[in-house]
Design an enzyme around this catalytic site. Sequence first.
Site, PDB file in Angstrom:
ATOM      1  N   CYS A   2      21.091  82.601  50.179  1.00 18.82           N
ATOM      2  CA  CYS A   2      20.694  82.347  51.537  1.00 18.82           C
ATOM      3  C   CYS A   2      20.668  81.011  51.606  1.00 18.82           C
ATOM      4  O   CYS A   2      20.334  80.024  50.784  1.00 18.82           O
ATOM      5  CB  CYS A   2      19.358  82.987  51.742  1.00 18.82           C
ATOM      6  SG  CYS A   2      19.199  84.647  51.468  1.00 18.82           S
ATOM      7  N   ARG A  27      26.360  80.078  50.912  1.00 13.99           N
ATOM      8  CA  ARG A  27      25.330  80.606  49.891  1.00 13.99           C
ATOM      9  C   ARG A  27      25.158  82.276  50.195  1.00 13.99           C
ATOM     10  O   ARG A  27      24.159  82.623  49.710  1.00 13.99           O
ATOM     11  CB  ARG A  27      24.005  79.843  50.412  1.00 13.99           C
ATOM     12  CG  ARG A  27      24.250  78.224  50.244  1.00 13.99           C
ATOM     13  CD  ARG A  27      22.909  77.474  50.518  1.00 13.99           C
ATOM     14  NE  ARG A  27      21.905  78.114  49.809  1.00 13.99           N
ATOM     15  CZ  ARG A  27      21.270  77.456  48.586  1.00 13.99           C
ATOM     16  NH1 ARG A  27      22.185  76.529  47.898  1.00 13.99           N
ATOM     17  NH2 ARG A  27      20.355  78.100  47.954  1.00 13.99           N
ATOM     18  N   TRP A  75      22.062  86.452  52.125  1.00 12.78           N
ATOM     19  CA  TRP A  75      22.790  87.087  50.975  1.00 12.78           C
ATOM     20  C   TRP A  75      21.663  88.091  50.774  1.00 12.78           C
ATOM     21  O   TRP A  75      20.636  88.006  50.184  1.00 12.78           O
ATOM     22  CB  TRP A  75      23.520  86.417  49.910  1.00 12.78           C
ATOM     23  CG  TRP A  75      23.944  87.137  48.786  1.00 12.78           C
ATOM     24  CD1 TRP A  75      25.210  87.061  48.585  1.00 12.78           C
ATOM     25  CD2 TRP A  75      23.456  87.805  47.722  1.00 12.78           C
ATOM     26  NE1 TRP A  75      25.890  87.898  47.638  1.00 12.78           N
ATOM     27  CE2 TRP A  75      24.493  88.484  47.083  1.00 12.78           C
ATOM     28  CE3 TRP A  75      22.214  88.192  47.238  1.00 12.78           C
ATOM     29  CZ2 TRP A  75      24.443  89.232  45.942  1.00 12.78           C
ATOM     30  CZ3 TRP A  75      22.050  88.744  46.181  1.00 12.78           C
ATOM     31  CH2 TRP A  75      23.129  89.444  45.495  1.00 12.78           C
ATOM     32  N   ASN A 101      14.526  81.989  51.620  1.00 14.98           N
ATOM     33  CA  ASN A 101      15.332  82.110  50.545  1.00 14.98           C
ATOM     34  C   ASN A 101      14.670  82.491  49.357  1.00 14.98           C
ATOM     35  O   ASN A 101      13.774  81.503  49.063  1.00 14.98           O
ATOM     36  CB  ASN A 101      16.197  80.863  50.398  1.00 14.98           C
ATOM     37  CG  ASN A 101      17.224  80.629  49.047  1.00 14.98           C
ATOM     38  OD1 ASN A 101      17.669  81.758  48.710  1.00 14.98           O
ATOM     39  ND2 ASN A 101      17.463  79.504  48.711  1.00 14.98           N
ATOM     40  N   GLY A 102      15.067  83.611  48.630  1.00 16.58           N
ATOM     41  CA  GLY A 102      14.366  83.839  47.583  1.00 16.58           C
ATOM     42  C   GLY A 102      13.967  85.333  47.220  1.00 16.58           C
ATOM     43  O   GLY A 102      14.242  86.417  48.149  1.00 16.58           O
ATOM     44  N   GLU A 487      38.893  83.571  32.420  1.00 17.73           N
ATOM     45  CA  GLU A 487      38.611  82.868  33.554  1.00 17.73           C
ATOM     46  C   GLU A 487      39.830  83.615  34.759  1.00 17.73           C
ATOM     47  O   GLU A 487      39.487  83.510  35.916  1.00 17.73           O
ATOM     48  CB  GLU A 487      38.782  81.463  33.437  1.00 17.73           C
ATOM     49  CG  GLU A 487      38.438  80.559  34.769  1.00 17.73           C
ATOM     50  CD  GLU A 487      37.340  80.695  35.465  1.00 17.73           C
ATOM     51  OE1 GLU A 487      36.249  81.549  35.105  1.00 17.73           O
ATOM     52  OE2 GLU A 487      37.232  80.281  36.571  1.00 17.73           O
ATOM     53  N   LYS A 491      39.018  85.065  38.367  1.00 18.20           N
ATOM     54  CA  LYS A 491      39.483  84.607  39.433  1.00 18.20           C
ATOM     55  C   LYS A 491      40.402  85.585  40.422  1.00 18.20           C
ATOM     56  O   LYS A 491      40.103  85.536  41.562  1.00 18.20           O
ATOM     57  CB  LYS A 491      40.444  83.375  39.219  1.00 18.20           C
ATOM     58  CG  LYS A 491      39.845  82.096  38.818  1.00 18.20           C
ATOM     59  CD  LYS A 491      38.995  81.201  39.702  1.00 18.20           C
ATOM     60  CE  LYS A 491      37.579  81.554  39.839  1.00 18.20           C
ATOM     61  NZ  LYS A 491      36.535  81.152  38.799  1.00 18.20           N
ATOM     62  N   GLU A 494      37.544  88.485  41.640  1.00 21.94           N
ATOM     63  CA  GLU A 494      36.724  88.041  42.609  1.00 21.94           C
ATOM     64  C   GLU A 494      37.270  87.664  44.210  1.00 21.94           C
ATOM     65  O   GLU A 494      36.653  87.848  45.241  1.00 21.94           O
ATOM     66  CB  GLU A 494      35.766  87.004  42.128  1.00 21.94           C
ATOM     67  CG  GLU A 494      36.514  85.486  41.986  1.00 21.94           C
ATOM     68  CD  GLU A 494      35.374  84.543  41.581  1.00 21.94           C
ATOM     69  OE1 GLU A 494      34.307  84.707  41.734  1.00 21.94           O
ATOM     70  OE2 GLU A 494      35.932  83.428  40.772  1.00 21.94           O
ATOM     71  N   HIS A 510      44.172  97.317  20.458  1.00 21.14           N
ATOM     72  CA  HIS A 510      43.065  97.935  19.912  1.00 21.14           C
ATOM     73  C   HIS A 510      42.632  98.763  21.310  1.00 21.14           C
ATOM     74  O   HIS A 510      41.459  99.240  21.525  1.00 21.14           O
ATOM     75  CB  HIS A 510      42.134  96.990  19.611  1.00 21.14           C
ATOM     76  CG  HIS A 510      42.511  96.607  18.250  1.00 21.14           C
ATOM     77  ND1 HIS A 510      42.438  97.164  17.106  1.00 21.14           N
ATOM     78  CD2 HIS A 510      42.850  95.214  17.826  1.00 21.14           C
ATOM     79  CE1 HIS A 510      42.847  96.452  16.095  1.00 21.14           C
ATOM     80  NE2 HIS A 510      42.931  95.264  16.659  1.00 21.14           N
ATOM     81  N   LYS A 609      27.455  81.640  46.449  1.00 19.30           N
ATOM     82  CA  LYS A 609      28.023  80.603  45.705  1.00 19.30           C
ATOM     83  C   LYS A 609      26.734  80.388  44.726  1.00 19.30           C
ATOM     84  O   LYS A 609      27.049  80.158  43.385  1.00 19.30           O
ATOM     85  CB  LYS A 609      27.864  79.167  46.323  1.00 19.30           C
ATOM     86  CG  LYS A 609      28.563  78.167  45.640  1.00 19.30           C
ATOM     87  CD  LYS A 609      30.051  78.339  45.259  1.00 19.30           C
ATOM     88  CE  LYS A 609      30.644  77.026  44.437  1.00 19.30           C
ATOM     89  NZ  LYS A 609      31.815  77.439  43.729  1.00 19.30           N
TER      90      LYS A 609
HETATM   91  C1  F6R Z   1      33.160  82.458  39.603  1.00 24.13           C
HETATM   92  C2  F6R Z   1      31.655  81.815  39.956  1.00 24.13           C
HETATM   93  C3  F6R Z   1      30.536  82.453  39.473  1.00 24.13           C
HETATM   94  C4  F6R Z   1      29.600  81.478  38.977  1.00 24.13           C
HETATM   95  C5  F6R Z   1      28.150  81.970  38.331  1.00 24.13           C
HETATM   96  C6  F6R Z   1      27.318  80.770  37.723  1.00 24.13           C
HETATM   97  O1  F6R Z   1      33.960  81.966  40.233  1.00 24.13           O
HETATM   98  O2  F6R Z   1      31.755  80.902  40.592  1.00 24.13           O
HETATM   99  O3  F6R Z   1      30.841  83.305  38.146  1.00 24.13           O
HETATM  100  O4  F6R Z   1      30.433  80.373  37.981  1.00 24.13           O
HETATM  101  O5  F6R Z   1      27.630  82.683  39.324  1.00 24.13           O
HETATM  102  O6  F6R Z   1      27.086  79.681  38.723  1.00 24.13           O
HETATM  103  P1  F6R Z   1      26.783  78.470  38.458  1.00 24.13           P
HETATM  104  O7  F6R Z   1      27.809  77.871  37.420  1.00 24.13           O
HETATM  105  O8  F6R Z   1      26.168  77.767  39.609  1.00 24.13           O
HETATM  106  O9  F6R Z   1      25.552  78.531  37.422  1.00 24.13           O
END
Ligand code: F6R
Length: 614
Positions: A2, A27, A75, A101-102, A487, A491, A494, A510, A609
């Site tokens: 948020c 956010r 969010w 927010n929270g 990773e 990517k 997501e 396996h 984010k």
């Molecule tokens: C994936 C991504 C998330 C963050 C995760 C942790 O692309 O961005 O998986 O890596 O939410 O976020 P931080 O690093 O901000 O604690």
Amino acid sequence: MCGIVGYIGNREAYPILIKGLQRLEYRGYDSAGVAMIDKNGSLNVFKKKGKVAELVAFAKENNTSGNIGVGHTRWATHGEPNDVNSHPHYSQSKNLVMIHNGIIENYAAIKENLIKRGHNFLSQTDTEVLVHLIEEIQLHEKCKLSVAVQTALNQIIGAYAIVVLDKNDPNVLVAAKKGSPMVIGIGEDDFFIASDASPIIEYTKNVVYLEDEQVASLRRGEQLKIRNLKDKEITPFIQELTLELESIEKGGYDHFMLKEIYEQPRSVLDSMRGRLNASTGEIKLGGVEDHRKKFEKAKRIIFVACGTSWHACLVGEYLFEEMGRIPVEVEYASEFRYRNPVIYEDDIVIAISQSGETADTLAAIELAKSKGALVLGICNVVGSTIARATHGGSYTHAGPEIGVASTKAFTAQITVLTLMALELAKVRGTLAESRFRQLLYEVEAIPTKIEEVLKLNDKIKEIAYQYKDSTNALYLGRGVSFPVALEGALKLKEISYIHAEGYPAAEMKHGPIALIDDEMPVFVIATKGANYEKVVSNIQEVKARKGKIIAVVTAGDKDVKKVADYAIEIPETDELLVPLVAVVPWQLLSYHIAVMRGCNVDQPRNLAKSVTVE
Ligand code: F6R
């Protein structure tokens, strides 16, 4: 999660709020809303499910005037994303509105009591409960809004960053926070408030980061006033922002994600700037230097993080064990915090977080601190909650990362981890001087090597075109490249919503090998190194089952190129540093596939984010 924004001063609030919400949209983007009080004292609220652009279309032609207002991009946590659950929320009399927010954990019990006292609720949110409570206290105690906010927050369990607007007092915004971030910008004769500095930066560089359990009154024509929940007056600590406006704009790129991928030669360099000098053999990282004795004696390092940052931790495990010869454990913060883990006082816990706000990582830090461990942070956002909650650490200095999918933060985290591992090796005497020096030179060369990989963009785009309609994908890697496989898969899923799995290459037989058919792309890191021959065998196993191989190989490779459907040649790099270079093709590939599938690359569905809720 948020985004919140507020303005009070002499300018029109609405354009400032909307621009701020657009900057904060990373956010959360389930819904958006604004509230302004106009010069006649009318409180006008507009809120809409969907993106900020939909709010703007909805509010068009309406009265959005006024020089005091608040805005919110959501969010969803409590209540589905719809118009009613969007913020701002009204109090019972509709004289107050609040953005939040929270999560208010004890909202249900408070709501039940308020209902018994005649309150009606329109939404399913916890936020609406809090603004009703604030108003009830304000009316019952006949007190100022800021005092009512203090009293209400003393009854609240949970996390919040709130801003309250009162129709009966259009000269003040009251804001408070606990666990969620809040920055107040101090202009010449106005105040700005936001979840981060991005909506504020073009108006003022003077900011105050509100601390937990502080309540701020932003009154027109007066100085900023802050009191804590125990009613102690706090002198605001005004800091100067170092953030630059260009760093939060797209700068000619179609998406923030692409811009951030292309920024990596620079961001990796920034994350090592002033910390490493290969020609003199020096390495200096505040986070380790300040706790040298602890590092000398530590028996174990525990990494905690979530998502992409957790993948960086896995790379860290290889680096710390290989260079510093110290046992490492890597933990999902969300599991660690609820597992009653064994933590010793001589453990060093390292928390990694781009945003510095992730709720689970923060809780894991508090747990480790309560058991007496030294806790260090590797964060990107300066002054973030995690950066402040840890005993020390190192910033990644990658610059703002706005695309929801993490890219440059990952490579900057690995760079800092590499420097930490090297310094650890120096402190503990675990690397021969010649190898230490060689690695310093290798690290210094990484930005140039990433630049080389970026030149392969057209080829990677062509590969993306071939596999854009896949429904599944497998990513493989061994050793330090295994986390890169994880990773790569993250990517892809997501941002393009293609199901993808990352596996250690040898684990494939396996189980996952059963998935392979002539439709299945298998993305493999097969660079030169100790595991090269083994990975080549794994590739043969895929080809024998008609799977498609897209391999990242070392420049000049012959063996893999013979069997792979596509080979992406990256510059030769020390085996330990391969993740820094090899992840870039996977980032570009996901980006292009997502664009070709028409997905919203910077704001993928259901994501936000900063994950400030557990
Ligand atoms: C994936 C991504 C998330 C963050 C995760 C942790 O692309 O961005 O998986 O890596 O939410 O976020 P931080 O690093 O901000 O604690």
